[in-house]
Design a protein around this motif. Structure first.
Motif, PDB file in Angstrom:
ATOM      1  N   SER A 159      29.797  37.744  14.508  1.00 38.71           N
ATOM      2  CA  SER A 159      29.937  38.131  15.915  1.00 38.71           C
ATOM      3  C   SER A 159      30.353  39.585  16.049  1.00 38.71           C
ATOM      4  N   GLU A 160      30.265  40.086  17.269  1.00 37.07           N
ATOM      5  CA  GLU A 160      30.753  41.420  17.604  1.00 37.07           C
ATOM      6  C   GLU A 160      31.695  41.314  18.794  1.00 37.07           C
ATOM      7  N   ILE A 161      32.883  41.904  18.648  1.00 40.37           N
ATOM      8  CA  ILE A 161      33.902  41.868  19.690  1.00 40.37           C
ATOM      9  C   ILE A 161      34.318  43.314  19.941  1.00 40.37           C
ATOM     10  N   TYR A 162      33.956  43.861  21.096  1.00 39.44           N
ATOM     11  CA  TYR A 162      34.159  45.291  21.301  1.00 39.44           C
ATOM     12  C   TYR A 162      34.336  45.644  22.779  1.00 39.44           C
ATOM     13  N   ASN A 163      34.972  46.795  22.986  1.00 39.93           N
ATOM     14  CA  ASN A 163      35.208  47.359  24.330  1.00 39.93           C
ATOM     15  C   ASN A 163      35.975  46.408  25.245  1.00 39.93           C
ATOM     16  N   ASN A 164      36.848  45.600  24.677  1.00 39.60           N
ATOM     17  CA  ASN A 164      37.705  44.731  25.480  1.00 39.60           C
ATOM     18  C   ASN A 164      39.073  45.381  25.633  1.00 39.60           C
ATOM     19  N   HIS A 165      39.809  44.959  26.669  1.00 44.64           N
ATOM     20  CA  HIS A 165      41.080  45.615  26.967  1.00 44.64           C
ATOM     21  C   HIS A 165      42.127  44.598  27.394  1.00 44.64           C
ATOM     22  N   SER A 166      43.323  44.770  26.843  1.00 50.13           N
ATOM     23  CA  SER A 166      44.475  43.960  27.248  1.00 50.13           C
ATOM     24  C   SER A 166      45.589  44.881  27.715  1.00 50.13           C
ATOM     25  N   THR A 167      46.182  44.555  28.843  1.00 49.58           N
ATOM     26  CA  THR A 167      47.317  45.338  29.325  1.00 49.58           C
ATOM     27  C   THR A 167      48.606  44.954  28.612  1.00 49.58           C
ATOM     28  N   TRP A 168      48.509  44.033  27.645  1.00 48.11           N
ATOM     29  CA  TRP A 168      49.680  43.731  26.811  1.00 48.11           C
ATOM     30  C   TRP A 168      49.253  43.644  25.353  1.00 48.11           C
ATOM     31  N   HIS A 169      49.207  42.472  24.726  1.00 53.53           N
ATOM     32  CA  HIS A 169      48.911  42.375  23.300  1.00 53.53           C
ATOM     33  C   HIS A 169      47.438  42.009  23.058  1.00 53.53           C
ATOM     34  N   GLY A 170      46.958  42.361  21.830  1.00 57.00           N
ATOM     35  CA  GLY A 170      45.659  41.897  21.394  1.00 57.00           C
ATOM     36  C   GLY A 170      44.495  42.400  22.220  1.00 57.00           C
ATOM     37  N   GLY A 171      44.077  43.643  21.981  1.00 54.41           N
ATOM     38  CA  GLY A 171      42.959  44.175  22.738  1.00 54.41           C
ATOM     39  C   GLY A 171      41.687  43.369  22.548  1.00 54.41           C
ATOM     40  N   GLY A 172      41.429  42.948  21.312  1.00 54.83           N
ATOM     41  CA  GLY A 172      40.273  42.103  21.049  1.00 54.83           C
ATOM     42  C   GLY A 172      40.636  40.638  21.024  1.00 54.83           C
ATOM     43  N   ILE A 173      41.584  40.272  20.132  1.00 53.15           N
ATOM     44  CA  ILE A 173      41.946  38.877  19.899  1.00 53.15           C
ATOM     45  C   ILE A 173      43.458  38.745  19.884  1.00 53.15           C
ATOM     46  N   LEU A 174      43.972  37.695  20.525  1.00 55.78           N
ATOM     47  CA  LEU A 174      45.394  37.365  20.481  1.00 55.78           C
ATOM     48  C   LEU A 174      45.563  35.948  19.952  1.00 55.78           C
ATOM     49  N   ILE A 175      46.437  35.799  18.917  1.00 52.68           N
ATOM     50  CA  ILE A 175      46.793  34.488  18.371  1.00 52.68           C
ATOM     51  C   ILE A 175      48.285  34.290  18.599  1.00 52.68           C
ATOM     52  N   ASP A 176      48.659  33.157  19.216  1.00 52.14           N
ATOM     53  CA  ASP A 176      50.064  32.961  19.563  1.00 52.14           C
ATOM     54  C   ASP A 176      50.425  31.475  19.522  1.00 52.14           C
ATOM     55  N   ASN A 177      50.359  30.902  18.298  1.00 50.14           N
ATOM     56  CA  ASN A 177      50.760  29.504  18.125  1.00 50.14           C
ATOM     57  C   ASN A 177      51.154  29.300  16.674  1.00 50.14           C
ATOM     58  N   SER A 178      52.302  28.660  16.434  1.00 49.86           N
ATOM     59  CA  SER A 178      52.838  28.552  15.078  1.00 49.86           C
ATOM     60  C   SER A 178      51.997  27.683  14.168  1.00 49.86           C
TER      61      SER A 178
END
Length: 362
Positions: free
Chosen positions: A71-90
Motif C-alpha cells: 500500500s501507499e500512505i501519503y500526504n495525510n495530516h494529524s493535528t496530534w499524533h501519527g501523521g500517517g498511522i496511529l497505534i494505541d492499544n496495549s
C-alpha cells in the motif's frame, strides 16, 4: 471515514481512500479494537483535527491487530499524533510489509507512524520518508512510551524524515528495537539524534546502514555501517530511493534472511535477491537491478576489538568474497597511528596476510 468496531474483522483491498476528515481518530480508517487488514490500497489527503493524547492517525488509527501490505500512505495530516498511522492499544500486534509511508505530518509524535501503546510492531521491506513530526519526536517512527514491547525493523529504507525534537528517523521509548538490513539515513532532528533516538534497548542484528548516529549510544554488530556527526555516511540513493551503482548497500545485507518475514519481491516489485554475490540480499527496501560494473567501496566484517600489547603482533587477513578474472583487486592497509606499523602495505591477492607491529612507544 470507515469505522471497525470491537470483535470484528475488516479487510480493505484494492481501494483508494482520500479527502476524508475525522475529528478524533483515523482520518480514513478507525479500527476500534477489531482486526484490520489493508492490502494494495492508496490512502492519501486525509486529516484528523482533534488535539488530545489519544487522538490522531491522519490515515489510520488502530486499537487492535493490524496488517498493512502493498500500500501507499501519503500526504495525510494529524493535528496530534501519527501523521500517517496511529497505534494505541496495549494488545495490538502491528505488521506492515512492502508499503510506502511518506509525506505525512503530525503536530506531535510520529510523522509517519506513531505506535504508542502496543504488543508488537513489525515493519518489513518498507520505505518511510519525507514525514514530519512538527513539534515532537520520531519523524519517521515514534515507538513506545506507555508500554514495553518489541519492535522489529527489517530491510526498510527510512530516510529524509524530520522531527522537532529527538529522533528524526526513529524515536524509541520503553521498547526494544531489533534492526537488520535497514537504511536509516539523512533524517533531521533538533536535539542531536538525527537518525535514531532510544532511551531503551536498540539491538542490531547486523547489516544496517546508519548515516549519522549522533549522540545515541549504539553498539554496531556484524557488517553494520555507522556514521557520526564527524563522518556522515551517504547510502547513495537515487531520487526514487533505489540504490545507485556505487552504493555500499549493494550485496551488503545479511546472508541469512530466514525468519525476517520478507516477501519474494522488493518494494518495486523486483526479485528480492538479484545478481547478488553469494546469494546476498541488499540493504534497504529496494534490490539493486544493475550489473555491478562500477567500483564500489568494500564493506568490512567487524570481528570485535582486539588487544595488542608491546612485543606482540596481530595478523589481518584480506579475503575477497567474490573474485572475477576481469577484476583488478587492489588492497591498501595502512595505520593512522605512528606507533603501529604494517608489514605489507599493498597486495592484490585474495588471502594476503598483513602483520600489525607495535613500536617501542606503543
Amino acid at each position: 471515514n470507515i469505522f471497525n468496531n470491537n470483535f470484528s474483522k475488516l479487510t480493505i483491498s484494492n481501494s483508494i481512500l482520500r479527502y476524508n476528515v475525522a475529528e478524533r481518530n483515523g482520518g480514513a480508517i478507525y479500527s476500534y479494537g477489531g482486526a484490520l487488514t489493508v492490502s494494495n490500497c492508496e490512502i492519501y489527503d486525509n486529516t484528523t483535527t482533534y488535539q488530545s493524547n489519544y487522538s490522531g492517525g491522519g490515515a489510520i488509527s488502530a486499537r487492535g491487530d493490524i496488517i498493512i501490505e502493498f500500500s501507499e500512505i501519503y500526504n495525510n495530516h494529524s493535528t496530534w499524533h501519527g501523521g500517517g498511522i496511529l497505534i494505541d492499544n496495549s494488545s495490538a500486534d502491528v505488521e506492515i510489509y512492502n508499503t510506502r509511508i511518506f509525506s505525512n505530518t503530525s503536530y506531535q509524535g510520529g510523522g509517519g507512524i506513531g505506535s504508542f501503546y502496543g504488543n508488537s510492531l513489525k515493519v518489513v521491506g518498507c520505505a518511510i520518508y519525507d514525514n514530519i513530526a512538527q513539534n515532537s519526536k520520531g519523524g519517521g517512527i515514534h515507538a513506545g512510551i506507555r508500554f514495553y514491547y518489541n519492535a522489529y525493523l527489517y530491510n526498510n529504507t527510512i530516510v529524509n524524515n524530520t522531527s522537532g525534537r529527538e529522533g528524526g528517523g526513529i524515536f524509541n521509548q520503553n521498547s526494544t528495537f531489533y534492526l537488520k538490513n535497514n537504511i536509516i539515513a539523512g533524517n533531521i532532528d533538533e536535539s542531536g539524534f538525527p537518525d535514531i533516538y532510544a532511551n531503551d534497548i536498540v539491538t542490531s542484528l547486523g547489516n544496517n546502514f546508519i548515516g549519522n548516529i549522533g549522540l545515541q549510544t549504539y553498539t554496531p554488530y556484524m557488517a553494520d555501517f555507522v556514521g557520526s556527526d564527524d563522518n556522515i555516511l551517504d547510502p547513495m540513493l537515487n531520487p526514487d530511493l533505489t540504490l545507485q551503482d556505487n552504493s555500499q548497500c549493494i550485496d551488503a545485507g545479511g546472508a541469512d534472511t530466514d525468519g525476517l518475514g520478507l516477501y519474494d519481491e522488493d518494494l518495486a516489485g523486483n526479485d528480492r535477491i538479484f545478481n547478488g554475490s553469494n546469494n546476498r540480499i541488499d540493504i534497504g527496501a529496494f534490490e539493486y537491478q544493475g550489473n555491478l560494473t562500477t567500483n564500489r567501496l568494500p564493506f568490512l566484517l567487524k570481528v570485535g576489538d582486539q588487544l595488542l600489547e608491546k612485543n606482540q603482533t596481530l595478523e589481518l587477513s584480506v579475503v575477497y568474497d567474490e573474485q572475477n578474472a576481469s577484476d583488478n583487486n587492489i588492497v591498501f592497509v595502512t595505520s593512522n597511528n605512528s606507533n603501529l606499523q604494517v608489514s605489507k602495505e599493498s597486495g592484490d591477492e585474495s588471502g594476503v596476510i598483513y602483520t600489525l607491529i607495535p613500536t617501542e612507544n606503543w
